[in-house]
Design an enzyme around this catalytic site. Sequence first.
Site, short mmCIF file in Angstrom:
data_model
loop_
_atom_site.label_atom_id
_atom_site.label_comp_id
_atom_site.label_asym_id
_atom_site.label_seq_id
_atom_site.Cartn_x
_atom_site.Cartn_y
_atom_site.Cartn_z
N ASP A 457 0.86 -1.18 0.00
CA ASP A 457 0.00 0.00 0.00
C ASP A 457 0.90 1.23 0.00
O ASP A 457 1.61 1.50 0.97
CB ASP A 457 -0.89 -0.03 1.25
CG ASP A 457 -1.91 1.09 1.28
OD1 ASP A 457 -1.72 2.09 0.57
OD2 ASP A 457 -2.90 0.96 2.03
N HIS A 458 0.85 2.00 -1.08
CA HIS A 458 1.76 3.14 -1.22
C HIS A 458 1.42 4.28 -0.24
O HIS A 458 2.18 5.24 -0.11
CB HIS A 458 1.72 3.67 -2.66
CG HIS A 458 3.08 3.98 -3.20
ND1 HIS A 458 4.02 4.72 -2.50
CD2 HIS A 458 3.68 3.65 -4.38
CE1 HIS A 458 5.12 4.83 -3.22
NE2 HIS A 458 4.94 4.19 -4.36
#
Length: 487
Positions: A457-458
């Site tokens: 998850d950026h």
Amino acid sequence: MSAVTTSPSVKVFLLPDLGEGLTEAELVNWLVAEGDTVTVDQPVAEVETAKSMVVVPSPFAGVVTQLHGEAGTTINVGAPLISVTPPGAAAAEPSSPDAAADPEAEAYRDEERAGVTVPTDEQLAAAPAAGEPEAESGTGSGNVLIGYGTPGTGTGGRTRQRRGGAATAAGTPDQPKPDDGRRAVFCISPLVRKLARDAGLDLHSLEGSGADGMILRRDVERALGTSAEAPAPTDSGETATETRAEADRRSGLQITGRVPVRGVRKAVAEAMTRSRREIPEATVWVDVDATALVELRADLKRRQPDTTPGLLAFVARFALAGLARYPELNTRIVEREDSSQEILTFDGVNLGIAAQTDRGLLVPAVQRADRMSARELDAEIRRLAALAREGKATPADLTSGTFTLNNYGVFGVDGSAAIINHPEAAILGLGRIIDRPWVVNGELAVRKVTELTLTFDHRVCDGGVAGGFLRYVADAVENPGGVLADL
């Protein structure tokens, strides 16, 4: 309350909340039949939720008077599951004289007493029997709120056979008069009765294809020459519902079946859709020379054949060590009441292990995996995988993970851009280990090579953290002795 009373003589048990906010369950199998005597906390049904298979016990003791559903139907939480008449109590009488005198209503009650419920393959809603009183609050054992009974649950068996419905007073093509000596037919719903009656078909001339000879809609249609092809099982274990011969408008091909999306498949679909919709994910990968790890395990196997961990347990141990250095990947983003977001961090790691089962993809989690050795991880991974395959993993087993490890190499593939197991922040994938040409000390050699893939998850971290974690795990695989010495 999950159990209510319809009258002083009949108690209705409603499907309880099985935990984790689930709103429905699929009825897999009845463990009792109408007419059976049950004890408090005796298992009466097996249901499949989006998380696991659950055995539901009865909060009442007495004689089973009605089963509210058929195997394969979906029941909402709070809907009637089973009706029980306590010992010494008489069965509830119709509250309306008009309803008691109505042949159609009386025949329907006969069906209900014989263990027949209304839901059809067209998913028609059940119509309550005429005169059936509304539910009122009552009490039970209190042990069914999460779908499990208390220790020492009784296993009372069947004490009498299922009874068919009594003949009605009025004679119709499908309802004999009392003097003809025939029983009321087993029929899945009044609508099927109407279909037969409108066509002038005597239901007594049919052989039902349902449980205990129950007459289904397809039996009537078959007799009328309009039956569709019989449903067939699919690869996923679901059963396609009947469908009339029709062509798909898009492709022009004949439609052979319709498979309902429910149970585990429904939960997986919803979770994957939500993951892709909500998580801005990114993927990094690296090829790894796993020769040293393969040789290390082979050497341990020769010396300790019964206690040597599998390769997945070693990779899990390396991943846990990597999460200790890069804890950003062992987090979760949640929304606050004011619609702002925050990142939750955890004291420990519950390591999810993706497991393919006959019921679909399940992810049981090893609790506090960060405290375990490779041998302990191996034993727990095997135990949880067995529970998942048998459908015995609990909702807590399947929803408590904080980071997931996916060994898709067992399917013979090299890599995959996996979808994050929502609401976690990352998933590490392990591809198959194969012989490949590899440069070692400036010379070409054949080595055992695998591919590690990290999807993250950026929002919780940038590429530097993801790359650092993946490189740490890769180095551990290539030099396992040095890393294991520090663990």
